[in-house]
Design a protein around this motif. Sequence first.
Motif, PDB file in Angstrom:
ATOM      1  N   SER A 161       2.213   3.811   1.077  1.00 14.95           N
ATOM      2  CA  SER A 161       3.102   2.801   1.749  1.00 14.95           C
ATOM      3  C   SER A 161       2.712   1.403   1.460  1.00 14.95           C
ATOM      4  N   LEU A 162       3.731   0.404   1.380  1.00 12.72           N
ATOM      5  CA  LEU A 162       3.318  -0.867   1.162  1.00 12.72           C
ATOM      6  C   LEU A 162       2.478  -1.859   2.292  1.00 12.72           C
ATOM      7  N   LYS A 163       2.671  -1.176   3.520  1.00 13.55           N
ATOM      8  CA  LYS A 163       1.371  -1.587   4.664  1.00 13.55           C
ATOM      9  C   LYS A 163       0.224  -1.301   4.148  1.00 13.55           C
ATOM     10  N   THR A 164       0.022  -0.076   3.421  1.00  7.77           N
ATOM     11  CA  THR A 164      -1.486   0.091   3.142  1.00  7.77           C
ATOM     12  C   THR A 164      -1.918  -0.869   1.818  1.00  7.77           C
ATOM     13  N   PRO A 214       0.976  -4.952   9.369  1.00  6.05           N
ATOM     14  CA  PRO A 214      -0.198  -6.148   9.286  1.00  6.05           C
ATOM     15  C   PRO A 214       0.215  -7.330   8.441  1.00  6.05           C
ATOM     16  N   GLY A 215       1.284  -7.907   8.990  1.00 10.77           N
ATOM     17  CA  GLY A 215       1.777  -9.163   8.161  1.00 10.77           C
ATOM     18  C   GLY A 215       1.043 -10.095   7.979  1.00 10.77           C
ATOM     19  N   SER A 256      -0.285 -11.344   4.236  1.00 12.65           N
ATOM     20  CA  SER A 256       0.353 -12.587   3.864  1.00 12.65           C
ATOM     21  C   SER A 256       0.662 -13.081   2.483  1.00 12.65           C
ATOM     22  N   LEU A 257      -0.797 -13.049   1.995  1.00  9.11           N
ATOM     23  CA  LEU A 257      -0.958 -13.694   0.829  1.00  9.11           C
ATOM     24  C   LEU A 257      -0.783 -12.580  -0.215  1.00  9.11           C
ATOM     25  N   ALA A 258      -0.966 -11.483  -0.004  1.00  9.33           N
ATOM     26  CA  ALA A 258      -0.577 -10.300  -0.851  1.00  9.33           C
ATOM     27  C   ALA A 258       0.958 -10.181  -1.216  1.00  9.33           C
ATOM     28  N   ILE A 259       1.505 -10.459   0.266  1.00  8.40           N
ATOM     29  CA  ILE A 259       3.075 -10.287  -0.103  1.00  8.40           C
ATOM     30  C   ILE A 259       3.688 -11.320  -0.829  1.00  8.40           C
TER      31      ILE A 259
END
Length: 422
Positions: A84-87, A382-383, A387-390
């Motif tokens: 998942s993107l979340k992970t 876990p936004g 955040s920095l990775a997004i």
Amino acid sequence: MFARSLRVQLPRYERAFSTTAAHNADFTHAIIGGGVVGLAIARKLAQRDGTSTALLEKHGSVGTETSSRNSEVIHAGLYYGPDSLKTKLCIKGKHMMYAFCAKHNIPHRNCKKWIVAQTQQQWEELVKIHKHAQAIGVPTRSVSLEEGRKREPDVKAEVGILESESTGIVDSHGLMTFLESDFQDKGGDLAFHSPVKHIETRNNGKDGYRIHFGEGENEASVTAEKLINSAGLYAVGISNMILPKHRHRIPYYCKGSYYSYSASTPKPRTLVYPAPQPGLGGLGTHLTLDMSGAMRFGPDVEWVDSPTDLTVNESQLGDAIEAISTYLPTVKREAIGLDYAGIRPKLAKGGAQAQEKGFSDFIIQKEEGFEGFINLLGIESPGLTSSLAIAEMVEGLLYDEVPKYLVDAKHESEGHGLLEKH
């Protein structure tokens, strides 16, 4: 000329807008939403040479919604599916966050987290979490009940404790203040009081986008070559302004109330979470700490119809106290009071863990038929951690530079051996 006329129309702008020649657009990038994710994206894009970046925020300051109404936890990445993107974004973002905060003197602490089991069934859930953590490279370990009593004598764990060693806390307001300042130092333009009302797509995005915003006599518009929707609770509405009706989505809002604690004892130094409860929209009413060491509890789960329903639900206080008492029995019940509420932007009414029905991953993607448009939907926990990775991912999507870890499902393991109950 453009900058001068806009300054007259919207005197509340932090600085005047500039102009780029390409595509005759006012900006290279326009980001909608000044929460922590929007700020991180804006700052990242403002670093690119030969570009200009505008950030539109509906409120009078940054981060007034989900970004400032949460637990301020740097999550380890324990609960989401391996692909998942979340992970992926949580694990990468966690490392980036610790390094970023250390470099820029933003208050933070690696205080670790305990997940506590009171029953055998709960312990089996923790074993599953540990095995999953091993598989994705997140360090966890079993804490013996004896060690647990020595380290945190007030915390109750009848059967077992799983420790997440890379979990921590961050001053989210300090983080956002730095991102805002650094974005502007890099030449970015920030507009407050600028709710987006309408978006025109120009030649399916090939010629950019015109964003109409503001209210009454302060209505205005800007054009941008590339548009990023990072509007948080309102991101689905922004997306629906652009995409055709058959691609529209329905937003869901999950409110979580937080509870303060006015007594001086007990005073744990570790975050404490109950074992996950299947089907819950969050991770249970947990114990978190702020940078001063003060305790707070939450969030609980309440599905609401409006993203503005931020009233702390007093009717749930009793249930919250009972939940807290299961792992902190010496807590002074009369010292637990109503604090604040936050709302998670959800894409479905489902659980917070990957294996649960209704689990929704982050959506961070290009949209077919709309060149230069990046859509970010369902950016809940876990936004903050991510955040920095997004921001790194969004830049990669815009410029075909997607980081390798996002296309490679494998993670370098930092995990420990098989978990044993103590």
